[in-house]
Design a protein around this motif. Structure first.
Motif: not given
Length: 346
Positions: A177-196
């Motif tokens: 079981r894996v939990a993921v806790v992300l938040r909106s941030h200017s440095a969390l770019t569309t590219c970073h989000l796609a990679t994650i």
């Protein structure tokens, strides 16, 4: 009974700040009757079973301060101007008002800074200088106050000591079981989000993991969680879900039985580690980087996140397969040390 006004980022729907409030209420001496300043007083009263008042009503605030004995800044990064220049003005103004009315004033479990503006630094210094007692949650905050000749008690974030409420969630013990806790941030770019997202897809394919996406502040975080969840369920239906939990004690309890937590949010990492989960951090803020160092957990600075999804997946798989044998010892020590914040109330 002594009456205390508690002030923080309360009633804003942020799981971390609600956890700080729950821990403060847990730590307050029994002879103190609290009143919480909240953006949503009724919600705060229902969630924490405590009296609350509108944080934006000046007349109500002055009235409550006049009939109180103590004023408590209740934890977190209140005195910083990175998110808004108004923070030091608001919090410093209320602290100054409380001090002017003769209340005993406490700065509890503070994370001080960053303070980029001269006015912010002046307000913060004046406010802390007038406090009866100060506790901070990291060495960097303590050093900043020491530079201003202000004494403080240093202890880990108090949420380490928050009592968790167990959550009964059905799971297949043969699958991680894996939990993921992300938040909106200017440095969390569309590219970073796609990679994650791609890395999480690869993680599921390799391990058949169940993934829990947990937005700590749904108004800001849920859209990100939803986008990732939709992508994951396209490949492996019903193996990922979003969990929203307003009660901070139950929110902490979710992480009991989680094998790995991948988190940006500070209190996501703290709650997860406190409940026995391995952790991988994605740091967007110095406070998260400090925790990575203090706890000895791996991860990346957000702006230096690898572009190669497989490298993220490989790191997460390694953490699932190779548990840190000494993490629980470090966590137990932090839980005990966090109780030091309780001592500033005498």
């Amino acid at each position: 009974m002594r009456r205390a006004v508690l002030c923080g980022y309360y009633g804003m729907g942020n799981g971390g700040d609600e956890a700080l409030l729950a821990t403060l209420l847990q730590m307050l001496p029994k002879d103190i009757q609290p009143l919480v300043l909240s953006a949503s007083p009724r919600a705060t009263e229902n969630l924490h079973q405590v009296e609350a008042s509108d944080r934006y009503s000046v007349f109500t605030l002055i009235s409550e301060l006049k009939r109180s004995d103590l004023f408590v800044w209740g934890g977190g990064s209140l005195m910083q101007d990175a998110t808004s220049a108004r923070n030091p003005i608001y919090y410093g103004g209320i602290m100054g008002l409380a001090q002017g009315l003769g209340l005993q004033t406490y700065a509890w479990a503070q994370g001080v800074g960053p303070l980029k503006r001269k006015l912010s630094k002046w307000i913060a210094r004046r406010a802390f200088q007038g406090c009866t007692s100060v506790s901070v949650r990291d060495r960097q905050s303590a050093q900043l106050l020491a530079d201003w000749q202000i004494e403080s008690v240093v202890a880990p974030d108090p949420v380490w000591a928050l009592d968790a409420t167990p959550i009964n969630m059905h799971r297949d013990l043969s699958k991680p079981r894996v939990a993921v806790v992300l938040r909106s941030h200017s440095a969390l770019t569309t590219c970073h989000l796609a990679t994650i997202t791609e890395a999480l897809q690869k993680l599921q394919l390799q391990t058949n993991a169940e993934i829990l996406l947990i937005p700590f502040q749904p108004s800001q975080d849920k859209a990100i969680a939803q986008a990732i969840c939709d992508s994951l369920n396209e490949n492996m239906p019903n193996r990922s879900q979003i969990i929203i939990q307003k009660d901070p004690r139950r929110l902490k309890g979710i992480f009991n039985g989680v094998d790995l937590t991948i988190a940006m949010r500070l209190h996501g990492l703290i709650m997860a580690a406190a409940e026995g989960s391995n952790c991988s951090a994605i740091s967007y803020d110095p406070k998260v980087s400090y925790l990575m160092q203090d706890l000895g957990i791996s991860g990346w600075e957000l702006e230096a996140l690898p572009d190669d999804a497989q490298s993220l997946t490989d790191a997460w798989v390694d953490q699932l397969e190779n548990r840190d044998q000494f993490l629980s010892d470090r966590v137990q020590k932090l839980k005990q040390q966090a109780l030091i914040h309780q001592k500033i109330f005498g």
